[in-house]
Design an enzyme around this catalytic site. Structure first.
Site, PDB file in Angstrom:
ATOM      1  CG  ASP B 205      36.400  39.990  39.359  1.00 26.23           C
ATOM      2  OD1 ASP B 205      37.150  40.520  40.196  1.00 26.23           O
ATOM      3  OD2 ASP B 205      35.360  39.358  39.670  1.00 26.23           O
ATOM      4  CG  HIS B 377      34.606  38.260  43.122  1.00 26.79           C
ATOM      5  ND1 HIS B 377      34.523  39.351  42.288  1.00 26.79           N
ATOM      6  CD2 HIS B 377      34.031  38.630  44.289  1.00 26.79           C
ATOM      7  CE1 HIS B 377      33.946  40.353  42.936  1.00 26.79           C
ATOM      8  NE2 HIS B 377      33.632  39.944  44.155  1.00 26.79           N
TER       9      HIS B 377
END
Lengths: 561, 561
Positions: B205, B377
């Site tokens: 990610d 994130h």
């Protein structure tokens, strides 16, 4: 604290000895700053700027203040004071001068030189430009004192306006850099002196009222720029505002130190830096500058390009480089420095540019990853200084959206300004300063005037609503020709659609439905054209809605033969 | 490091024993994540999400991955692994199931419960939903191991895919909260074990790869939310994502502590929190929740509303409150808490909402002025941990725009991944893992598929270009009826214009010019309808351009009788 009054009516006559203040822009928005002061039938205007359109104002080039409020009284205007030469303070001047050519324009040397260059591009020859030399000058009943303020363009001014109604201090845009490279500080001593004399109304820049603390000095950027250029192996491309003389000076200094040549790219950049250099605001070492058209002759490691486009403007050089649609082709190892703010509303456009440049291999340095920008507007901690030094009887936050005006009002209450002496006004709200109290007394129309192409004010909010529907959904036009005697179809229906995303083949299947609906009407003996249009619109609208769950604009056109 | 190759051709056949990876979304954009793995003729899909449109994609509801690449091979799909239940990972599942109903959907308990609720709204009855119970499960040749990751929705997973070609670790979206309220940490131990075994390709990610350092723990928000509710004198309105169970848990806990009732507003909020509560992910004290329709019965100081609309979505409750177009009327003293991220692209819309709420007197607390949001994130400092623990032979950054993919690739090189073992791919780029090396071997089409109303894929980029022109400039249609024998005008020209900003009175003056141009053509003996259309278009286009400097779309319609 005064709150929004959507029900405000027309203002009463201004009482004798009172001062009236109407902002035609800059209150409730960042941009098109324009304040109209009235005393004894005479008018003084402070700034006359433009606002840049948001995504929900498509196709619009610029937004102007609505001059309607003063249109019948242009002869009463004593002067337009321009606090500095940013577009949101001077951009609408050419449009105002179209209505009365000989309005005196007042400002500092650089401000007037830049507005003159702008007017020349508009093919307007201003008749009266008056550079502030002394500190004080009367324009009719308005006795103005000008004070230096520091901002992200040199030579900015605040103005104190004295009338028998009292002293109003309008700060213009300012910041409080305590170590400015040109030594020109915001004149806090002057603010303090006015405070001692008694400021009846303070109008102060609210742009950064939500930002806590203090803005660091412009000079703190220099070592970062220096480091970026020092560590770059190939070309360096710097994007900045075409008016930010001090920022560009720092880039040029760093370029010279690292023995790189500098090329200026973009019409406004070349024009403004020429003016700034001629007047001595920009110091350019000999032989530093080369023509951007010759830039390919120099090795990439010897070059700094300075261009516009830091806001992701699609036609500017930087966006075109990001899209490989510019003679300068970004290559692996190039460095792009966005030495500028990110103006709200431009986030998506700038993000696209950063991604485009990154895709081709450029290192992109921006305020998100390096200290390459400081704001031009004082932050909350600094606004408190101004409030404390001027100790205003009344306070009116200016230059900001609602969030900024409210935050600034809060700061004023913290410094001791009573809540009921704080006026939060929107564009068009009429504020009278009478007997030492500022109060909202009414409102006048102060809507958006859109510039689109060569026309001013012809695009209306209705046009924009149409554009919004057309832009979101497209349109379907249905053309039919009917016999005016029988109402029977002579030709058509012919269907044209654009942007609707409906396959034209689909229309062929649908046309019999329209024909049937029309035949029914004709059988009723109806030949009313309005009614035929209605039938077409309803039939098509229902079909599109049921079949596609969409609402394109539907244009029935009925011709009679 | 591999760079963009716009000239990439069709990929060669996949060598025996090789693994092919094609992302149909999520590379070069934040959203519509979808990766297709192929081994020995069989396919495994990881995620199937939507992308939300940008301002230059007007009228579009959603953007899907293009399924064309797999359309003929849907029967080869062994399973769709859904890493978590965010829209950008599951939003396109209903559209995929329309093409093959019985594709097995694999995921954690909450993920599958939320996708099931979504499918029910789409009136789709999925035939195969398989909750991950053990850690390991084979789908055809794909031997999958699932690892817990922490994210801004509970129950998120990473997946390690073992084939004879090697081990691929796909992280899904994750963060590294070391003190998560549910105790469910990102399984770094598992990542380390895989690293020891040998990760042949890491797909990780990249969303926050540009953000230096570390993301603080979700629990640090709790005291801020508590303080906001404690100090609020009137109603508190909290806007958040309808999937952020832990954030909403914290709001409910604080509301309960301060003896306020909670009402949920918004269809997706009510639906998702119902699912989360039923499955035990959300702990709701008895009698905390009241129906939002009854909220006016409670004193404002006893109420917390939790709603959607934190991204400024115009139809959501929060925007309507800001516009006074909602039964809940914002009043002086209300507090609005935007407990969410600001998704890029939504800045202007959210700013409008904040200004609207502020205008009516609300205090607005948001991530710009208080610590009311932490990202879902992992940031750069944390991504390094994953790279160091897994020590991948090859690295492919996923889930990001170019800026994020490049930044993540840079991090990988810093941890020792050789540059030529890093693959930066865009959507549609074909990456083959063969003999332990990942390489770009070609590209397939992976364009945008637009959902607009009930249609999928009927809006094309051409329609969007038309919408852009229509939205910026409007259109002018000119309808004429000509005699098919003589080419002479029988009726019209009738001019219709919308969004062009041109006064219809102007057309009357212009119509003779069209008539003259047509008469000239008729005199030439030309009855070619194409040519007549061209004449009309050119005449009108030139007039508009010369008179107004604008370029509306011009639609000549010629009917014959």
């Amino acid at each position: 604290m005064s709150h929004p009054h959507p029900e405000l009516g027309s203002p009463p006559a201004l009482p004798e000895g009172g001062l009236r203040i109407v902002a035609l822009g800059g209150l409730g928005e960042i941009g098109r700053n324009m304040a109209v002061f009235e005393y004894d039938g005479r008018l003084l205007i402070v700034d006359c700027g433009v606002l840049f359109p948001e995504p929900d104002q498509p196709g619009v080039d610029l937004i102007l203040p609505d001059f309607e409020y003063i249109r019948d009284r242009l002869d009463d205007v004593e002067a337009v004071v321009l606090t500095h030469a940013h577009e949101d303070h001077i951009g609408a001047v050419p449009y105002l001068l179209r209505e009365r050519r000989d309005i005196p324009l007042i400002g500092s040397k650089l401000t007037l030189a830049l507005i003159e260059a702008k007017l020349t591009e508009h093919r307007i020859q201003p008749t009266k430009l008056e550079v502030i030399e002394g500190e004080r000058h009367a324009f009719g009943p308005f006795d103005c004192e000008f004070l230096a303020v520091n901002h992200s363009i040199p030579d900015a001014l605040a103005v104190a306006i004295r009338t028998p109604a009292g002293i109003v201090l309008h700060t213009g845009d300012f910041r409080m850099d305590q170590l400015p490279s040109d030594g020109r500080l915001t004149d806090l001593g002057g603010f303090a002196r006015l405070g001692s004399e008694g400021v009846d109304l303070l109008m102060s820049d609210s742009t950064n009222a939500e930002v806590p603390g203090f803005v660091t000095s412009e000079r703190e950027i220099a070592p970062v720029i220096d480091e970026v250029i020092r560590t770059s192996e190939q070309r360096v491309i710097v994007a900045s505002f075409a008016s930010h003389v001090h920022r560009i000076q720092q880039v040029m200094d760093a370029a010279a130190k690292h023995r790189r040549k500098v090329a200026l790219v973009g019409r406004s950049m070349v024009r403004n830096m020429g003016v700034a250099r001629d007047l001595g605001y920009l110091k350019v070492p000999p032989e530093l500058i080369v023509d951007s058209r010759d830039i390919e002759e120099w090795p990439p490691e010897d070059v700094v390009l300075i261009c516009t486009g830091s806001q992701g403007e699609p036609m500017a050089a930087l966006s075109r480089m990001a899209n490989r649609d510019h003679p300068i082709r970004i290559a692996e190892g190039d460095t792009v420095l966005l030495a500028s703010s990110l103006v709200p509303g431009n986030e998506s456009a700038v993000n696209k540019v950063i991604n485009g440049l990154t895709r081709w291999g450029a290192r992109v340095v921006h305020k998100g990853n390096a200290k390459v920008h400081v704001s031009g507007h004082a932050a909350a901690g600094e606004l408190l200084y101004v409030l404390n030094l001027t100790r205003p009887s009344n306070f009116m936050p200016v230059h900001g959206e609602w969030r900024h005006l409210r935050a600034h009002a809060k700061l004023a209450t913290l410094t001791g300004v009573p809540e009921d002496h704080i006026v939060i006004a929107e564009d068009g709200v009429v504020v009278d300063l009478v007997d030492g109290r500022a109060r909202i007394v009414g409102a006048v129309h102060a809507g958006y005037v859109y510039v689109d192409g060569s026309s001013v004010g012809e695009i209306t909010d209705t046009s924009l609503k149409d554009r919004k529907i057309l832009g979101d959904e497209g349109f379907i036009s249905v053309v039919i020709v009917v016999d005016s005697n029988t109402g029977k179809l002579t030709a058509g229906p012919e269907i044209h659609a654009r942007g609707s995303g409906i396959d034209p083949m689909q229309f062929d299947e649908f046309i019999p439905q329209i024909e049937r609906a029309l035949a029914e009407k004709a059988a009723d003996g109806v030949v009313d054209m309005q009614e035929i249009r209605r039938v077409v619109r309803r039939t098509v609208g229902r079909w599109v809605s049921d079949t596609y769950r969409r609402r394109p604009m539907i244009i029935p056109v009925v011709l009679e033969v």
